[in-house]
Design a protein around this motif. Structure first.
Motif, PDB file in Angstrom:
ATOM      1  N   UNK A  92      -9.130   9.963   7.394  1.00  0.00           N
ATOM      2  CA  UNK A  92      -8.590   8.614   7.243  1.00  0.00           C
ATOM      3  C   UNK A  92      -7.448   8.426   8.227  1.00  0.00           C
ATOM      4  N   UNK A  98       0.128  -0.101   5.583  1.00  0.00           N
ATOM      5  CA  UNK A  98      -0.271   0.303   4.230  1.00  0.00           C
ATOM      6  C   UNK A  98       0.975   0.405   3.345  1.00  0.00           C
ATOM      7  N   UNK A  99       0.810  -0.047   2.096  1.00  0.00           N
ATOM      8  CA  UNK A  99       1.938  -0.055   1.164  1.00  0.00           C
ATOM      9  C   UNK A  99       2.304   1.358   0.730  1.00  0.00           C
ATOM     10  N   UNK A 100       1.311   2.207   0.641  1.00  0.00           N
ATOM     11  CA  UNK A 100       1.589   3.606   0.353  1.00  0.00           C
ATOM     12  C   UNK A 100       0.509   4.488   0.961  1.00  0.00           C
ATOM     13  N   UNK A 102      -1.890   6.381   0.213  1.00  0.00           N
ATOM     14  CA  UNK A 102      -2.841   6.794  -0.814  1.00  0.00           C
ATOM     15  C   UNK A 102      -4.227   6.267  -0.479  1.00  0.00           C
ATOM     16  N   UNK A 103      -5.224   7.139  -0.624  1.00  0.00           N
ATOM     17  CA  UNK A 103      -6.616   6.732  -0.444  1.00  0.00           C
ATOM     18  C   UNK A 103      -7.416   7.306  -1.606  1.00  0.00           C
ATOM     19  N   UNK A 104      -8.281   6.474  -2.164  1.00  0.00           N
ATOM     20  CA  UNK A 104      -9.226   6.942  -3.180  1.00  0.00           C
ATOM     21  C   UNK A 104     -10.620   6.826  -2.599  1.00  0.00           C
ATOM     22  N   UNK A 105     -11.460   7.841  -2.860  1.00  0.00           N
ATOM     23  CA  UNK A 105     -12.839   7.787  -2.395  1.00  0.00           C
ATOM     24  C   UNK A 105     -13.697   8.626  -3.329  1.00  0.00           C
TER      25      UNK A 105
END
Lengths: 142, 109
Positions: A92, A98-100, A102-105
């Motif tokens: 990524x 980006x606000x933080x 963090x990535x979800x997948x």
């Protein structure tokens, strides 16, 4: 690579050729992603279920402690599966918009294994986090 | 864009307050067929998405390089802070070079 991990890799080469080949592929994939910097533990959380019912769809959240400002942010996050047929999961590329960090997948895991996340920061540092997941039904259709 | 790829599904708020962090969820229907079956790495034809790019007002703010370990129907959640209204563009590209594009607008009050 530290002397200890080099020795471990050497022992693995003698004892378990297939596992050693997998370790070599993992090591090469990590070097390609983050270069020669030695990763530091901490500053990043990698969350996966301890037991994944279905290895084909395993939810993953990775979060780096970062203010995500122009001066100080996460540049990239790289995910690796240590016991899949190939180690690469995803890379990524982040930005201060980006606000933080963090990535979800969702990922696929062939068997019980450790997942590794490496984060490259704007100051050049590299962070490392790991998570162990047991897989009830493997997700690589093998 | 005619591509043979599915239409992506994107969940993004229509409006936000200035400085607010918004959550963006994307789901792209795709088999992510690596071709691997056990030790055979070319058991069936490979068919993989390779990249997702997200732009805000023309500037790339998030991108993903997708490899064998990404699950079918790639799903991503990330968070963006908005200071002003923004046009978002989402592009998925497969390894054959085909791509599909979606757009969304978030109004900031």
């Amino acid at each position: 690579m530290t002397t200890a991990s080099r020795r471990a890799l050497l022992l693995a080469l003698v004892a378990l050729p297939a596992a050693a080949r997998a370790d070599a592929a993992l090591e090469a994939a990590m070097r390609e992603a983050v270069g020669p910097a030695e990763p530091e533990e901490g500053g990043m959380a990698l969350r996966l279920p301890a037991l994944a019912e279905n290895g084909a769809q395993v939810p993953l959240t990775v979060t780096v402690d970062s203010p995500m400002t122009a001066e100080q942010h996460v540049v990239s996050i790289h995910l690796f599966a240590t016991r899949n047929p190939t180690p690469g999961v995803a890379s990524f590329h982040l930005s201060p918009a980006l606000a933080r960090a963090e990535v979800q997948t969702r990922i696929r895991l062939a068997e019980d294994q450790q997942v590794v996340a490496l984060a490259v920061l704007s100051d050049g540092r590299v962070l490392r986090a790991t998570a162990e997941t047991r897989v009830a039904v493997g997700g690589c259709l093998g | 864009m005619s591509s043979g790829l599915a239409q992506p599904r994107i969940r993004i708020p229509r409006s936000a307050r200035a400085g607010e962090a918004i959550e963006i969820r994307t789901l792209m229907e795709h088999p992510m067929e690596s071709g691997i079956r056990g030790a055979n790495h070319a058991a069936v034809p490979r068919n993989m998405l390779s990249r997702m790019v997200v732009r805000m007002n023309g500037e790339t703010i998030f991108a993903a390089d997708l490899r064998n370990g990404t699950a079918a129907n790639p799903y991503h959640v990330f968070f963006v802070r908005l200071q002003r209204s923004a046009e978002f563009e989402f592009v998925w590209t497969d390894e054959a070079g085909r791509s599909v594009r979606a757009t969304a607008r978030v109004a900031v009050s």
